[in-house]
Design a protein around this motif. Structure first.
Motif, short mmCIF file in Angstrom:
data_model
loop_
_atom_site.label_atom_id
_atom_site.label_comp_id
_atom_site.label_asym_id
_atom_site.label_seq_id
_atom_site.Cartn_x
_atom_site.Cartn_y
_atom_site.Cartn_z
N SER A 25 4.44 25.46 0.45
CA SER A 25 3.42 25.27 -0.59
C SER A 25 2.54 24.08 -0.23
O SER A 25 2.82 23.34 0.70
N ASP A 26 1.49 23.92 -1.01
CA ASP A 26 0.55 22.83 -0.75
C ASP A 26 1.02 21.54 -1.41
O ASP A 26 1.87 21.54 -2.30
N PHE A 27 0.42 20.45 -0.98
CA PHE A 27 0.71 19.13 -1.54
C PHE A 27 -0.62 18.44 -1.82
O PHE A 27 -1.68 18.86 -1.31
N ALA A 28 -0.57 17.41 -2.62
CA ALA A 28 -1.76 16.60 -2.90
C ALA A 28 -1.31 15.16 -3.16
O ALA A 28 -0.13 14.90 -3.42
N ILE A 29 -2.26 14.26 -3.10
CA ILE A 29 -1.99 12.86 -3.40
C ILE A 29 -2.42 12.64 -4.85
O ILE A 29 -3.60 12.71 -5.17
N HIS A 30 -1.45 12.41 -5.73
CA HIS A 30 -1.75 12.28 -7.14
C HIS A 30 -1.88 10.84 -7.62
O HIS A 30 -2.29 10.61 -8.76
N ASP A 31 -1.52 9.89 -6.79
CA ASP A 31 -1.67 8.49 -7.17
C ASP A 31 -1.65 7.65 -5.90
O ASP A 31 -1.15 8.09 -4.86
N TYR A 32 -2.18 6.46 -5.99
CA TYR A 32 -2.16 5.56 -4.83
C TYR A 32 -2.39 4.13 -5.27
O TYR A 32 -2.94 3.88 -6.33
N GLU A 33 -1.91 3.22 -4.43
CA GLU A 33 -2.16 1.79 -4.59
C GLU A 33 -2.67 1.29 -3.24
O GLU A 33 -1.89 0.93 -2.36
N LEU A 34 -3.99 1.32 -3.10
CA LEU A 34 -4.65 0.99 -1.85
C LEU A 34 -5.88 0.12 -2.14
O LEU A 34 -6.44 0.20 -3.23
N PRO A 35 -6.34 -0.65 -1.15
CA PRO A 35 -7.55 -1.45 -1.36
C PRO A 35 -8.84 -0.66 -1.10
O PRO A 35 -9.90 -1.25 -0.94
N PHE A 36 -8.75 0.65 -1.05
CA PHE A 36 -9.91 1.51 -0.86
C PHE A 36 -9.66 2.82 -1.60
O PHE A 36 -8.53 3.16 -1.93
N GLU A 37 -10.76 3.54 -1.87
CA GLU A 37 -10.67 4.79 -2.62
C GLU A 37 -10.33 5.96 -1.70
O GLU A 37 -10.77 5.99 -0.54
N ILE A 38 -9.57 6.92 -2.24
CA ILE A 38 -9.27 8.16 -1.52
C ILE A 38 -9.32 9.31 -2.53
O ILE A 38 -9.31 9.08 -3.74
N MET A 79 0.86 -1.16 0.00
CA MET A 79 0.00 0.00 0.00
C MET A 79 0.91 1.23 0.00
O MET A 79 1.83 1.31 0.80
N GLN A 80 0.60 2.14 -0.91
CA GLN A 80 1.43 3.33 -0.99
C GLN A 80 0.65 4.49 -1.61
O GLN A 80 -0.36 4.28 -2.28
N ILE A 81 1.14 5.70 -1.35
CA ILE A 81 0.56 6.92 -1.92
C ILE A 81 1.68 7.76 -2.52
O ILE A 81 2.84 7.67 -2.09
N TYR A 82 1.33 8.56 -3.52
CA TYR A 82 2.29 9.47 -4.16
C TYR A 82 1.92 10.89 -3.74
O TYR A 82 0.87 11.41 -4.11
N ILE A 83 2.78 11.50 -2.93
CA ILE A 83 2.56 12.87 -2.46
C ILE A 83 3.30 13.81 -3.39
O ILE A 83 4.51 13.70 -3.57
N ALA A 84 2.53 14.73 -4.01
CA ALA A 84 3.09 15.63 -5.02
C ALA A 84 3.10 17.07 -4.53
O ALA A 84 2.24 17.50 -3.76
N ASP A 85 4.06 17.82 -5.03
CA ASP A 85 4.18 19.26 -4.78
C ASP A 85 3.21 19.96 -5.72
O ASP A 85 3.38 19.95 -6.94
N LEU A 86 2.18 20.61 -5.17
CA LEU A 86 1.18 21.26 -6.00
C LEU A 86 1.72 22.48 -6.74
O LEU A 86 1.30 22.77 -7.86
N ASP A 87 2.65 23.20 -6.13
CA ASP A 87 3.23 24.36 -6.80
C ASP A 87 3.97 23.92 -8.06
O ASP A 87 3.82 24.53 -9.13
N ALA A 88 4.75 22.85 -7.96
CA ALA A 88 5.46 22.32 -9.13
C ALA A 88 4.45 21.85 -10.17
O ALA A 88 4.59 22.14 -11.36
N TYR A 89 3.41 21.17 -9.74
CA TYR A 89 2.38 20.66 -10.66
C TYR A 89 1.72 21.82 -11.41
O TYR A 89 1.52 21.76 -12.62
#
Length: 172
Positions: A43-56, A1-11
């Motif tokens: 700056s802000d961050f967001a989760i741009h991808d994930y591999e989990l057995p539930f939705e987020i 299980m993992q999440i991808y935390i992204a830099d929103l300013d860069a995005y």
């Protein structure tokens, strides 16, 4: 299980900068990733991808996700069992505490089977073995397990886990 935390300013400036983090983990590790991916908290961050057995969602609290991953690991849950709990009991996995999940899990049973007919046959033998064995063999071999499965579906919730050839069922 993992999440991808992204830099929103860069995005927002046209490039992707982020980091995968394996869950569950220590909260300090999550704080460090957020700190690195939000320009030291500027700056802000967001989760741009994930591999989990539930939705987020992309703004779901990473600490809450971590807690949910701990629950998944502790209770040995998978996506099919989580879906069964949602369907059978109408629970919102992300807003249900571990104690409540455990109480629901106490009412979920499993039967090994590769298809619906095998599930029905195994179910019948688990609960009605003595009765079936008393039938003449001509009758016991004539049971229409497809019909039995359809009737069982009317009285209980049944979910197949194709990865393990297991059916979860609940008598609601």
């Amino acid at each position: 299980m993992q999440i991808y935390i992204a830099d929103l300013d860069a995005y927002n400036n046209g490039y992707l900068k982020g980091e995968w983090i394996e869950l569950p983990t220590e909260n300090e590790e999550i704080e460090n990733v957020i700190f690195r991916q939000s320009k030291s908290g500027q700056s802000d961050f967001a989760i741009h991808d994930y591999e989990l057995p539930f939705e987020i969602g992309e703004y779901t609290d990473p600490f809450k996700i971590n807690k949910l991953c701990e629950t998944v690991k502790d209770l040995d849950l998978n996506i099919h069992l989580i879906e069964h709990l949602k369907y059978s009991y109408g629970i919102d996995f992300k807003n249900t505490d571990t104690y409540t999940l455990k109480s629901y899990l106490d009412n979920v049973y499993t039967i090994e089977a590769s298809n619906n007919n095998e599930f029905a046959q195994n179910y019948m033998y688990e609960f009605y073995k003595e009765l079936i064995e008393k039938l003449p063999w001509e009758l016991s071999y004539s049971i229409d397990y497809e019909t039995v499965f359809n009737k069982l579906q009317m009285t209980m919730n049944i979910t197949k886990d194709p990865d393990k050839e297991i059916y979860y069922y609940s008598n609601n």
